[in-house]
Design a protein around this motif. Structure first.
Motif, PDB file in Angstrom:
ATOM      1  N   MET A  25       2.659  -7.984  11.337  1.00  0.00           N
ATOM      2  CA  MET A  25       2.394  -6.604  10.928  1.00  0.00           C
ATOM      3  C   MET A  25       1.524  -6.612   9.670  1.00  0.00           C
ATOM      4  O   MET A  25       1.895  -7.214   8.660  1.00  0.00           O
ATOM      5  CB  MET A  25       3.717  -5.882  10.658  1.00  0.00           C
ATOM      6  CG  MET A  25       3.554  -4.422  10.268  1.00  0.00           C
ATOM      7  SD  MET A  25       5.125  -3.673   9.755  1.00  0.00           S
ATOM      8  CE  MET A  25       6.125  -3.959  11.217  1.00  0.00           C
ATOM      9  N   ASN A  26       0.364  -5.974   9.737  1.00  0.00           N
ATOM     10  CA  ASN A  26      -0.564  -5.968   8.612  1.00  0.00           C
ATOM     11  C   ASN A  26      -0.333  -4.723   7.766  1.00  0.00           C
ATOM     12  O   ASN A  26      -0.568  -3.602   8.214  1.00  0.00           O
ATOM     13  CB  ASN A  26      -2.006  -6.016   9.119  1.00  0.00           C
ATOM     14  CG  ASN A  26      -3.005  -6.141   7.984  1.00  0.00           C
ATOM     15  OD1 ASN A  26      -2.629  -6.460   6.844  1.00  0.00           O
ATOM     16  ND2 ASN A  26      -4.269  -5.888   8.274  1.00  0.00           N
ATOM     17  N   THR A  27       0.115  -4.900   6.536  1.00  0.00           N
ATOM     18  CA  THR A  27       0.366  -3.766   5.633  1.00  0.00           C
ATOM     19  C   THR A  27      -0.489  -3.829   4.371  1.00  0.00           C
ATOM     20  O   THR A  27      -0.354  -2.962   3.508  1.00  0.00           O
ATOM     21  CB  THR A  27       1.849  -3.705   5.226  1.00  0.00           C
ATOM     22  OG1 THR A  27       2.208  -4.930   4.578  1.00  0.00           O
ATOM     23  CG2 THR A  27       2.739  -3.492   6.444  1.00  0.00           C
ATOM     24  N   GLU A  28      -1.357  -4.838   4.262  1.00  0.00           N
ATOM     25  CA  GLU A  28      -2.179  -4.984   3.063  1.00  0.00           C
ATOM     26  C   GLU A  28      -3.605  -4.523   3.349  1.00  0.00           C
ATOM     27  O   GLU A  28      -4.347  -5.174   4.080  1.00  0.00           O
ATOM     28  CB  GLU A  28      -2.161  -6.430   2.562  1.00  0.00           C
ATOM     29  CG  GLU A  28      -0.783  -6.904   2.115  1.00  0.00           C
ATOM     30  CD  GLU A  28      -0.166  -6.016   1.044  1.00  0.00           C
ATOM     31  OE1 GLU A  28      -0.854  -5.745   0.036  1.00  0.00           O
ATOM     32  OE2 GLU A  28       0.984  -5.574   1.234  1.00  0.00           O
ATOM     33  N   GLN A  69      -6.838  -3.061  -3.455  1.00  0.00           N
ATOM     34  CA  GLN A  69      -5.791  -3.444  -2.519  1.00  0.00           C
ATOM     35  C   GLN A  69      -4.635  -2.453  -2.588  1.00  0.00           C
ATOM     36  O   GLN A  69      -4.183  -2.074  -3.675  1.00  0.00           O
ATOM     37  CB  GLN A  69      -5.276  -4.856  -2.819  1.00  0.00           C
ATOM     38  CG  GLN A  69      -4.188  -5.329  -1.857  1.00  0.00           C
ATOM     39  CD  GLN A  69      -3.846  -6.801  -2.033  1.00  0.00           C
ATOM     40  OE1 GLN A  69      -4.503  -7.528  -2.782  1.00  0.00           O
ATOM     41  NE2 GLN A  69      -2.818  -7.256  -1.332  1.00  0.00           N
ATOM     42  N   PHE A  70      -4.158  -2.034  -1.401  1.00  0.00           N
ATOM     43  CA  PHE A  70      -3.013  -1.142  -1.293  1.00  0.00           C
ATOM     44  C   PHE A  70      -2.063  -1.694  -0.247  1.00  0.00           C
ATOM     45  O   PHE A  70      -2.487  -2.271   0.763  1.00  0.00           O
ATOM     46  CB  PHE A  70      -3.441   0.270  -0.865  1.00  0.00           C
ATOM     47  CG  PHE A  70      -4.342   0.981  -1.836  1.00  0.00           C
ATOM     48  CD1 PHE A  70      -3.807   1.771  -2.842  1.00  0.00           C
ATOM     49  CD2 PHE A  70      -5.720   0.876  -1.740  1.00  0.00           C
ATOM     50  CE1 PHE A  70      -4.626   2.435  -3.739  1.00  0.00           C
ATOM     51  CE2 PHE A  70      -6.549   1.534  -2.631  1.00  0.00           C
ATOM     52  CZ  PHE A  70      -6.001   2.311  -3.626  1.00  0.00           C
ATOM     53  N   SER A  71      -0.787  -1.498  -0.488  1.00  0.00           N
ATOM     54  CA  SER A  71       0.230  -1.785   0.532  1.00  0.00           C
ATOM     55  C   SER A  71       0.491  -0.480   1.273  1.00  0.00           C
ATOM     56  O   SER A  71       0.954   0.495   0.676  1.00  0.00           O
ATOM     57  CB  SER A  71       1.517  -2.304  -0.116  1.00  0.00           C
ATOM     58  OG  SER A  71       1.305  -3.554  -0.725  1.00  0.00           O
ATOM     59  N   LEU A  72       0.208  -0.466   2.567  1.00  0.00           N
ATOM     60  CA  LEU A  72       0.280   0.770   3.348  1.00  0.00           C
ATOM     61  C   LEU A  72       1.126   0.568   4.604  1.00  0.00           C
ATOM     62  O   LEU A  72       0.960  -0.423   5.326  1.00  0.00           O
ATOM     63  CB  LEU A  72      -1.113   1.237   3.761  1.00  0.00           C
ATOM     64  CG  LEU A  72      -2.118   1.513   2.637  1.00  0.00           C
ATOM     65  CD1 LEU A  72      -3.481   1.863   3.219  1.00  0.00           C
ATOM     66  CD2 LEU A  72      -1.622   2.638   1.726  1.00  0.00           C
TER      67      LEU A  72
END
Length: 410
Positions: A1-4, A11-14
């Motif tokens: 799962m890509n959250t970066e 850079q955001f964690s989403l």
């Protein structure tokens, strides 16, 4: 799962809300987000946009930000953020908080729908919204429903000026001739960018003089209830099956049963036709309309008032991701029956995880011996999911395309 989300040296964690149910193959941003961010940052850096950083309250408006990627990126511009989706709004809030962009001192953290420094508006609120100043920039992701886009462009006519930059984005397949025609009709001359990573930009230049258009929404049609009464159904722009009664609901109406002592949930209610029909069958029943679309909930509220205005106090209209809002209440309602016509897509992604969550939440919310009644396309094989969760399901009715399944909490 890509959250970066790593883009242009930031850079955001989403996440897609709710994170625990996020499908491993889906992420909270796409190439359309990247394309419009890149374009706007270039305009700002070249001083071609009159917006500053942190001092442009209301100068920017963001529409249809799927999971908050654009809201997080442009949060320093203090934009007005507009969406019809409860899930998008919750995603925005969680992502602002995760990236330390949520001003907790200015926001009531117990209220997940207040997202300082952004000013959030539901699509229903935006129907009557009047900004303090004309926005200098409109950022718009082309929504799945053309009717929603049309309503939003009509709304924009009221407060844009010839100096307003209007930039939209979407996947190439979403930027259709019909989409471009709407921009031309309601805003002005419209062009597109070249495609990049299967996405494209749309540029609309407001005319010097715009004749304000009357909205064609809500649309209205009539259908017969199970008891033969004629129901009048209004549908705001982003309501499912806005133009006519959908086939799944039609077969459900033919076979619905509701008792006077039932507490009914119309889950994924859309225009609320099933819940309104429940009032026709059992005038003393309590009905809770649940949807993640604010326009759907407002349509359902209007339709109770259209048909059974004296029953409005027996009804509740709840914005929720599946049933979590009800499940999180200290005093849960004693729900005896849940009616459900599950969606099999989220935004533009086809997925069955929403149906699975709806069924799981229903099992948790129902009282013992309470019933879940589901209508869906036969090929979706909902009976397999219901058997895993409830131990079995009975076919209540079917035709060549649809099946109604019923199951009880043991």
């Amino acid at each position: 799962m890509n959250t970066e989300f790593i883009f242009a040296d930031r850079q955001f964690s989403l996440i897609r809300y709710p994170e625990k149910h996020q499908h491993v193959s889906l992420q909270a941003w796409d190439s359309a987000d990247e394309l419009i961010i890149e374009h706007i940052e270039t305009l700002i850096s070249d001083a071609k946009l009159p917006v500053g950083r942190g001092d442009s309250d209301g100068a920017v408006m963001i529409f249809n930000d799927d999971f908050g990627a654009l809201g997080c990126w442009f949060s320093h511009l203090a934009p007005h953020w507009v969406s019809d989706s409860y899930i998008s709004l919750r995603s925005l809030h969680e992502n602002l908080k995760a990236n330390q962009l949520l001003d907790i001192s200015a926001a009531d953290d117990k209220n997940a729908l207040h997202c300082a420094p952004l000013k959030t508006l539901t699509s229903v609120q935006s129907l009557t919204f009047e900004p303090a100043q004309a926005p200098s920039l409109i950022v718009l992701k082309v929504p799945r429903a053309l009717a929603l886009l049309e309503q939003q462009l009509i709304d924009l006519q009221k407060y844009i000026t010839p100096d307003t930059h209007i930039v939209a984005t979407g996947k190439v397949k979403a930027i259709t001739k019909s989409v471009l025609n709407l921009f031309e009709r309601y805003i002005g001359p419209t062009t597109t960018s070249l495609a990049k990573k299967k996405s494209r930009l749309v540029f609309a230049t407001p005319r010097n003089s715009i004749k304000l258009a009357n909205s064609p929404y809500p649309t209205r049609w009539q259908c017969k209830s199970t008891t033969g009464e004629l129901l009048t159904i209004d549908n705001l722009a982003n309501t499912f099956s806005r133009q006519s009664l959908d086939i799944g609901a039609r077969i459900m109406l033919e076979h619905m049963t509701v008792s006077a002592n039932d507490v009914v949930v119309d889950l994924g209610c859309g225009n609320g036709v099933l819940g309104v029909n429940a009032l026709s069958l059992a005038p003393d029943a309590k009905v809770i309309f649940v949807d993640e679309s604010y326009m759907a909930l407002e349509s359902a509220r209007r339709n109770v008032l259209n048909n059974f205005p004296d029953k409005i106090d027996q009804c509740e209209f709840v914005a929720s991701n599946c049933l979590e809002t009800l499940l999180n209440r200290e005093n849960r309602p004693a729900v005896t029956k849940i009616l459900c016509n599950p969606p099999f897509h989220q935004q533009n992604a086809i997925t069955d995880h929403i149906a699975w969550q709806m069924f799981t939440d229903s099992r948790e919310l129902l009282i013992k011996s309470g019933h879940l009644v589901v209508v869906g396309n036969r090929h979706l094989d909902y009976h397999i999911k219901l058997k895993k969760l409830f131990g079995g399901a009975k076919v209540l009715a079917s035709d060549k395309k649809f099946v109604i399944l019923g199951t009880a909490k043991r």
